[in-house]
Enzyme design. Structure first.
Site, PDB file in Angstrom:
ATOM      1  N   HIS A 194       8.740   3.537   8.830  1.00 31.22           N
ATOM      2  CA  HIS A 194       8.595   2.690  10.018  1.00 31.22           C
ATOM      3  C   HIS A 194       7.381   3.185  10.805  1.00 31.22           C
ATOM      4  O   HIS A 194       7.225   4.399  11.010  1.00 31.22           O
ATOM      5  CB  HIS A 194       9.865   2.787  10.879  1.00 31.22           C
ATOM      6  CG  HIS A 194       9.819   1.961  12.118  1.00 31.22           C
ATOM      7  ND1 HIS A 194       9.983   0.598  12.111  1.00 31.22           N
ATOM      8  CD2 HIS A 194       9.593   2.315  13.406  1.00 31.22           C
ATOM      9  CE1 HIS A 194       9.879   0.146  13.359  1.00 31.22           C
ATOM     10  NE2 HIS A 194       9.640   1.167  14.157  1.00 31.22           N
TER      11      HIS A 194
ATOM     12  N   SER B 154       0.831  -1.213   0.000  1.00 27.90           N
ATOM     13  CA  SER B 154       0.000   0.000   0.000  1.00 27.90           C
ATOM     14  C   SER B 154       0.859   1.254   0.000  1.00 27.90           C
ATOM     15  O   SER B 154       0.528   2.249  -0.654  1.00 27.90           O
ATOM     16  CB  SER B 154      -0.951  -0.010   1.195  1.00 27.90           C
ATOM     17  OG  SER B 154      -0.271   0.192   2.415  1.00 27.90           O
TER      18      SER B 154
ATOM     19  N   MET C 160      10.263  -6.511   4.629  1.00 25.35           N
ATOM     20  CA  MET C 160      10.378  -7.100   5.961  1.00 25.35           C
ATOM     21  C   MET C 160      11.647  -7.931   6.167  1.00 25.35           C
ATOM     22  O   MET C 160      11.707  -8.776   7.045  1.00 25.35           O
ATOM     23  CB  MET C 160       9.140  -7.952   6.266  1.00 25.35           C
ATOM     24  CG  MET C 160       7.832  -7.172   6.163  1.00 25.35           C
ATOM     25  SD  MET C 160       7.826  -5.642   7.138  1.00 25.35           S
ATOM     26  CE  MET C 160       7.422  -6.307   8.750  1.00 25.35           C
TER      27      MET C 160
ATOM     28  N   LEU D 295      19.352  -1.024  12.571  1.00 23.72           N
ATOM     29  CA  LEU D 295      17.932  -1.160  12.245  1.00 23.72           C
ATOM     30  C   LEU D 295      17.127   0.052  12.741  1.00 23.72           C
ATOM     31  O   LEU D 295      17.244   0.455  13.902  1.00 23.72           O
ATOM     32  CB  LEU D 295      17.384  -2.442  12.890  1.00 23.72           C
ATOM     33  CG  LEU D 295      15.937  -2.792  12.549  1.00 23.72           C
ATOM     34  CD1 LEU D 295      15.812  -3.210  11.081  1.00 23.72           C
ATOM     35  CD2 LEU D 295      15.419  -3.900  13.460  1.00 23.72           C
TER      36      LEU D 295
HETATM   37  C1  GRF Z   1       3.292  -0.754   7.126  1.00 29.15           C
HETATM   38  O1  GRF Z   1       2.787  -0.633   8.440  1.00 29.15           O
HETATM   39  C2  GRF Z   1       4.684  -0.162   7.100  1.00 29.15           C
HETATM   40  O2  GRF Z   1       4.872   0.833   8.090  1.00 29.15           O
HETATM   41  C3  GRF Z   1       5.552  -1.320   7.423  1.00 29.15           C
HETATM   42  O3  GRF Z   1       4.950  -2.385   6.674  1.00 29.15           O
HETATM   43  C4  GRF Z   1       3.520  -2.235   6.786  1.00 29.15           C
HETATM   44  C5  GRF Z   1       2.836  -2.696   5.521  1.00 29.15           C
HETATM   45  O4  GRF Z   1       3.164  -1.797   4.513  1.00 29.15           O
HETATM   46  N1  GRF Z   1       6.924  -1.058   7.035  1.00 29.15           N
HETATM   47  P1  GRF Z   1       2.556  -1.943   3.005  1.00 29.15           P
HETATM   48  O5  GRF Z   1       1.051  -1.892   3.108  1.00 29.15           O
HETATM   49  O6  GRF Z   1       3.016  -3.286   2.450  1.00 29.15           O
HETATM   50  O7  GRF Z   1       3.113  -0.758   2.287  1.00 29.15           O
END
Ligand code: GRF
Length: 201
Positions: free
Chosen positions: A111, A15, A92, A146
């Site tokens: 973050h 997103s 991630m 990190l």
């Molecule tokens: C979000 O909360 C972001 O802060 C963290 O990953 C989560 C999912 O992000 N880093 P997205 O919807 O895949 O961009």
């Protein structure tokens, strides 16, 4: 001035990646050249491809604990794309100094906390457990430590009575989608002045 060439790294729905893509119009100082995931099944890959953005995936699982080998494989599509700027957006995997250092000053991350509070995971639950009245998200430059690099932007909201980690995460995510594009536009234009946003709700 030629546009910065942006690679966006994701692990899931993407997103934040979509918010960045949707913000990069013709007048923007950056253009997207690649969306790359460590998960070939990441839903964000199809969403990026549907917008005509080149996509790639390097599954981290076959590499086991060999982070250097995974990162060498990850670097190949990035190099092929010609990217000179990276945004981590829901990515991630922890990146080693070997990957991060060559991108010093050219790699951003978002973050979901008001850094330096709550580095790492489960940020919303930790903020609630601490009884924080304010919470939010941070865009920072990526360094080998990190969630520790220079802060380039923060968006802040008031924790609502009855907020759960899920409801708080959903409200913070909306702020992320405002903050990251605002920081990218400024950063890609060569301005590292931090962006600060305060939610009105
Ligand atoms: C979000 O909360 C972001 O802060 C963290 O990953 C989560 C999912 O992000 N880093 P997205 O919807 O895949 O961009």
């Amino acid at each position: 001035m030629s546009k910065r060439k942006l690679a966006i790294l994701i692990s899931g729905g993407g997103s934040n990646m979509l918010a960045l893509l949707d913000s990069m119009g013709a007048d923007h100082p950056a253009e997207p050249v690649l969306v790359l995931s460590n998960d070939p099944q990441a839903a964000g890959l199809a969403r990026a491809a549907a917008r005509g953005i080149p996509v790639a995936a390097v599954d981290h699982r076959p590499f086991g604990g060999d982070r250097a080998a995974f990162e060498a494989a990850l670097s190949a599509p990035i190099a092929a794309s010609g990217a000179d700027l990276i945004c981590l957006a829901g990515f991630m995997r922890v990146l080693t100094e070997g990957f991060v250092s060559p991108w010093d000053g050219r790699m951003l991350n978002i973050h979901p906390s008001l850094l330096p509070k709550y580095k790492g995971l489960h940020t919303h639950a930790r903020a609630l457990a601490a009884g924080d009245t304010d919470h939010g998200c941070t865009v920072h430059g990526v360094t080998p430590l990190l969630d520790d690099g220079p802060i380039l932007g923060q968006a802040r909201l008031r924790v609502a009575a009855g907020d759960t980690p899920d409801t708080l995460a959903a409200r913070v995510l909306k702020l992320e989608h405002q903050l990251y594009p605002a920081v990218l536009r400024r950063f890609a234009a060569g301005d590292e002045t931090p962006v600060f946003l305060d939610a009105q709700d």
